[in-house]
Design an enzyme around this catalytic site. Structure first.
Site, PDB file in Angstrom:
ATOM      1  N   CYS A 214      56.333  60.424  58.917  1.00 23.25           N
ATOM      2  CA  CYS A 214      54.996  60.038  59.461  1.00 23.25           C
ATOM      3  C   CYS A 214      54.138  60.896  60.050  1.00 23.25           C
ATOM      4  O   CYS A 214      52.903  60.928  59.545  1.00 23.25           O
ATOM      5  CB  CYS A 214      54.971  58.940  60.504  1.00 23.25           C
TER       6      CYS A 214
ATOM      7  N   ALA B  88      57.052  52.697  55.700  1.00 21.86           N
ATOM      8  CA  ALA B  88      56.737  51.934  54.484  1.00 21.86           C
ATOM      9  C   ALA B  88      56.403  52.817  53.189  1.00 21.86           C
ATOM     10  O   ALA B  88      57.042  52.769  52.244  1.00 21.86           O
ATOM     11  CB  ALA B  88      56.241  50.496  54.663  1.00 21.86           C
ATOM     12  N   PHE B  89      55.256  53.106  53.577  1.00 24.82           N
ATOM     13  CA  PHE B  89      54.518  53.972  52.419  1.00 24.82           C
ATOM     14  C   PHE B  89      54.337  53.344  51.190  1.00 24.82           C
ATOM     15  O   PHE B  89      54.083  54.258  50.246  1.00 24.82           O
ATOM     16  CB  PHE B  89      55.286  55.430  52.420  1.00 24.82           C
TER      17      PHE B  89
ATOM     18  N   MET C  79      53.371  49.697  61.079  1.00 28.37           N
ATOM     19  CA  MET C  79      54.453  50.572  60.687  1.00 28.37           C
ATOM     20  C   MET C  79      54.315  52.153  60.914  1.00 28.37           C
ATOM     21  O   MET C  79      54.837  53.138  60.086  1.00 28.37           O
ATOM     22  CB  MET C  79      54.379  50.317  59.087  1.00 28.37           C
TER      23      MET C  79
ATOM     24  N   SER D  40      45.038  51.985  52.439  1.00 33.11           N
ATOM     25  CA  SER D  40      44.309  52.483  53.668  1.00 33.11           C
ATOM     26  C   SER D  40      43.264  51.425  54.102  1.00 33.11           C
ATOM     27  O   SER D  40      42.274  51.860  54.686  1.00 33.11           O
ATOM     28  CB  SER D  40      43.459  54.160  53.460  1.00 33.11           C
TER      29      SER D  40
ATOM     30  N   GLN E 119      47.907  60.794  61.222  1.00 32.29           N
ATOM     31  CA  GLN E 119      48.131  60.257  59.860  1.00 32.29           C
ATOM     32  C   GLN E 119      47.635  61.222  59.063  1.00 32.29           C
ATOM     33  O   GLN E 119      48.315  61.255  57.998  1.00 32.29           O
ATOM     34  CB  GLN E 119      47.027  59.291  59.830  1.00 32.29           C
TER      35      GLN E 119
ATOM     36  N   GLU F 218      45.841  57.522  53.278  1.00 30.56           N
ATOM     37  CA  GLU F 218      46.376  57.892  51.737  1.00 30.56           C
ATOM     38  C   GLU F 218      45.664  59.184  51.620  1.00 30.56           C
ATOM     39  O   GLU F 218      46.080  60.178  50.889  1.00 30.56           O
ATOM     40  CB  GLU F 218      46.208  56.756  50.847  1.00 30.56           C
TER      41      GLU F 218
END
Ligand code: FES
Length: 817
Positions: A126, A411-412, A605, A638, A718, A769
């Site tokens: 992450c 998760a992605f 997440m 996103s 992020q 993203e």
């Protein structure tokens, strides 16, 4: 066992037995024995991986887990990693905490090298590692927060106050101080609201929820053939295994088989890892024993397809195919000075979220009411997907099911689809081991791109004809969305007056590939371009690189600056699959004591959605469930924070947000597919050893326009996390065709370094993203370096370097042999 076991929590055993995660517990040796004879006497401290250390080796040792070092009184290590924003989904955080704790027990003022060494082997998918290092190096009295020696050329934003940190105090007398952020919390770098509980090991993930009486365990039996007819399934021996309650086959699943790849038992399997049936038993061990003796009679079918090339040859495609066009491409090709044609391949990528797939179904209330405890960012389709597996009347299905998500350990995109199974009358738990997860679930789509580009002598591109083939695996899943997104970002940074793009989803015998953070967008456009060039001092550094390359034969440096453009929200294609793709709902309870409870469909997440909504709505507690927040979009694309923040804002009572009116008419080739675009640019400098292909990112500058950030600390983490994930995609991670033999961290490598922390500039726009594609920039710099090496080797003209640019490929392309 001698010694003192202070806290050997369920969390440790989870790492030990089921998840194969990287939770590390601290081992305090009370006396020297044969096993630890090389350690200083009489007391030594060491950290160990719970997955790898046999319990018998703990003879004479005291064992402390992350809960043992601080819970009600938070330990400074836990506090500093949390306050430095080093815990997002938090699933890995205990491992980092215990490694650092052990180092401090051995050396209270560690150097950066000590810290890097101590954290080595701990994986994070992450954060991008930088905030973790920031927190840890505050223990080094000789290093300031921003003195990361490998990257920062100027002072990055102040994301936390060093004065606000607890001193390292063995007595732990101090308690965690409360922050005060004034009246308006929006825009402040407020710590992730779960960071402390994640660092102390108290954060509850799906598998931490206390077991229900009579809970059964479900283990899947999967296909060992890629393309075969199932002749019979012999479950007789499995039913004899003590503890086995039942074996579930297709006959037990009533109704329509929605997304059939997710469901056990089909007369034909179309990939290795295809679920065939499921064994349910009193314990997981018994269910595994039962699954091992299920006999599947197969008859191989001819011609399995694994690669895009084979799919093209056999015309094995899912429909519809997509095309987008502007100008007159054919005519333009007749007028250009040069035409270049070629191919480029982009490999797949395993999601490698730290928490594997898990789901628990508990009968609740009366009749057919059920409680679903899930780890997924796609809560509402979760209910729909689960529907066929349950024998309840059609008109009562969703109202009888309540899906809850407390938090997701990463998760992605990999947990957007889910499956649950319920046996009548008893709760069932299904937890996948890492190897199962990688075997059964798909990955990012590998893509083959064929291009024909026409350009003038001055470099202007006047015509382009691009054709993309995405390897979708054995079902369409989100593949339509992926191939549409490829075309909708086709123009990239270029103004190409005559442009044609086509994309197709290839049907192959691989596990169904699916959405993965940033799917479909291969390249993008510009906005903060000039700022990035200026901040990175592009011009003068380029000159020094040329000089370096002249003086060094085998080590070469390169630099590239590339812009990106990324569409935020779900385009039209996704709306076909999920009618509420852009919608969000919230229910706010204001209680008599002044406390506020917000229920919504956005899942936490690691991206800090709860923290941000707290900043927007002064929320004290959150619930993520479908009973109070129905029909909401996935926390994906996103767009999760945008949608749910809006739902909370719209009505601080019962609120819902319809979201944007997005649409795309592919026949007319017009519409508004995205809510807006996020722009950015990045400049990277990389050094490559041309003899080995090994590379080192010397410096990276990222400039992103992210609007008005609600929480800069979360957003920067992020951005950095996405960048590091992209680095893995384009330069390291490799997902070959056929069955994936590398089904664990010992073989499938994700970035684990701590020296690629980029300098970021922030300014609410979706950012989860877009930055992932900045990982491609290192790829392009490597290509730049390879070009320099080729020239020196006397090779001129175009050369091929496919992604990922692994050391082997880089070395071969450099012509150093
Ligand atoms: S915070 Fe590191 S894996 Fe999620």
């Amino acid at each position: 066992m001698h010694g003192q076991i202070q806290h050997l929590s369920s969390g440790v055993f989870k790492g030990l037995v089921l998840y194969y995660t990287w939770m590390i517990y601290h081992v305090h040796i009370e006396k020297v024995n044969a096993t630890y004879a090389n350690l200083p006497s009489p007391t030594s401290h060491d950290s160990a991986n719970a997955c790898l250390l046999p319990v018998c080796q703990l003879q004479g040792a005291a064992v402390t887990t992350v809960e043992g070092i601080g819970k009600t009184r938070v330990h400074p290590v836990q506090e500093r990693i949390a306050k430095a924003h080093g815990s997002l989904c938090g699933f890995y955080t205990p491992g980092m905490v215990m490694s650092m704790y052990t180092l401090l027990r051995n050396k209270p003022h560690p150097t950066m090298e000590d810290i890097t060494e101590a954290l080595g082997g701990n994986l994070c998918r992450c954060t991008g590692y930088r905030p973790i290092i920031d927190g840890c190096k505050t223990f080094n009295v000789f290093v300031g927060i921003h003195d990361i020696d490998c990257v920062f050329q100027e002072i990055p934003p102040q994301l936390f106050d060093q004065e606000d940190l607890l001193p390292l105090d063995p007595t732990q007398d101090l308690i965690f101080p409360q922050n005060s952020y004034g009246n308006d919390p929006v825009g402040r770098p407020i710590m992730h609201r779960s960071a402390i509980s994640q660092a102390t090991g108290e954060a509850v993930y799906c598998d931490d929820i206390p077991k229900t009486d009579g809970e059964l365990h479900l283990v899947l039996v999967t296909s060992t053939r890629p393309h075969a007819k199932i002749l019979d399934i012999d479950i007789s021996e499995a039913l004899q295994v003590p503890g086995v309650v039942d074996v579930i086959t297709s006959k037990d699943i009533p109704g329509k088989k929605f997304r059939t790849f997710m469901y056990v038992s089909v007369p034909q399997v179309s990939c290795m890892g295809h679920m065939v049936c499921a064994v349910v038993a009193d314990t997981r061990k018994q269910a595994k024993r039962g699954a091992a003796v299920v006999k599947i009679g197969n008859e191989d079918l001819p011609g399995p397809v694994f690669t895009v090339e084979k799919a093209i040859e056999k015309q094995s495609f899912f429909l519809p195919q997509r095309m987008i066009e502007r100008g007159n491409v054919d005519e333009a090709f007749d007028k250009v000075d040069h035409i270049y044609e070629g191919e480029i391949r982009l490999g797949g990528q395993e999601h490698f979220y730290m928490e594997t797939q898990i789901m628990v179904v508990v009968p609740s209330g009366e009749g057919a009411q059920s409680l679903f405890l899930l780890s997924t960012p796609n809560l509402c389709p979760g209910t729909v997907n689960s529907t066929p597996s349950i024998s309840i009347p059609e008109d009562k299905k969703i109202s009888n099911m309540s899906c809850h998500v407390k938090r997701v350990g990463g998760a992605f995109g990999g947990k957007v689809t889910n499956v649950c199974h319920r046996l009548t009358g008893r709760p069932v738990c299904c937890v996948w081991e890492r190897g199962e997860d990688i075997l059964i679930t798909g990955a990012r789509h590998p893509v083959l791109g064929k291009h024909k580009v026409g350009f003038m002598n001055d470099g202007r591109i006047m015509a382009a004809d691009l054709h993309y083939y995405a390897n979708s695996g054995n079902t369409t899943d989100e593949s339509l969305l992926v191939i549409e997104k490829i075309l909708l970002h086709l123009d990239n940074a270029y103004n190409m007056p005559n442009l044609r793009g086509r994309s197709v989803a290839c049907k192959t015998n691989l596990p169904s590939n699916t959405a993965f953070r940033g799917f479909g967008v291969l390249q993008s456009i510009w906005s903060p371009w000039d700022e990035c060039k200026e901040k990175s001092d592009y011009g003068s550094r380029r000159k020094s690189i040329a000089q370096f390359n002249q003086q060094n034969r085998w080590k070469k440096r390169g630099m590239a600056t590339i812009p990106i453009k990324y569409g935020i929200a779900f385009s039209g294609g996704f709306l076909i699959q999920v009618s509420f793709a852009l919608q969000a709902a919230s229910l706010v309870h204001i209680h008599k004591d002044g406390s506020v409870l917000v229920s919504h469909g956005g899942t936490e997440m690691g991206q800090g959605i709860h923290t941000k909504m707290q900043q927007v709505g002064t929320i004290l507690s959150h619930l993520t469930n479908t009973s109070a927040g129905p029909n909401t979009c996935p926390s994906a694309a996103s767009f999760g924070t945008d949608a749910n923040d809006m739902a909370v804002k719209v009505q601080y009572c019962l609120g819902s947000s319809q979201g944007h009116d997005l649409h795309m008419d592919w026949e007319k080739q017009e519409g508004q597919p995205y809510a807006y675009y996020t722009y950015g640019a990045r400049c990277s400098k990389v050094e490559v050893d041309c003899l080995t292909g090994d590379y080192r990112t010397v410096r990276t500058d990222i400039v992103m326009d992210i609007g008005r950030s609600i929480n800069p600390s979360v957003d920067i983490s992020q951005i950095e996390g996405a960048f590091i994930q992209g680095l893995g995609l384009y330069n390291m991670e490799f997902s070959p065709s056929g069955v994936l033999y590398t089904r664990g961290p010992s073989q499938y490598k994700i970035p684990a370094g701590v020296c690629d922390q980029p300098l970021t500039k922030s300014s609410l726009q979706g950012i989860g993203e877009p930055v992932l594609f900045m990982g491609s920039f290192v790829f392009f710099v490597i290509k730049d370096v390879v070009a320099a090496a080729c020239v020196e080797a006397g090779m001129v003209g175009p050369f091929t370097l496919d992604s990922p640019a692994t050391p082997e490929r880089t070395c071969l392309a450099s012509n150093t042999f």
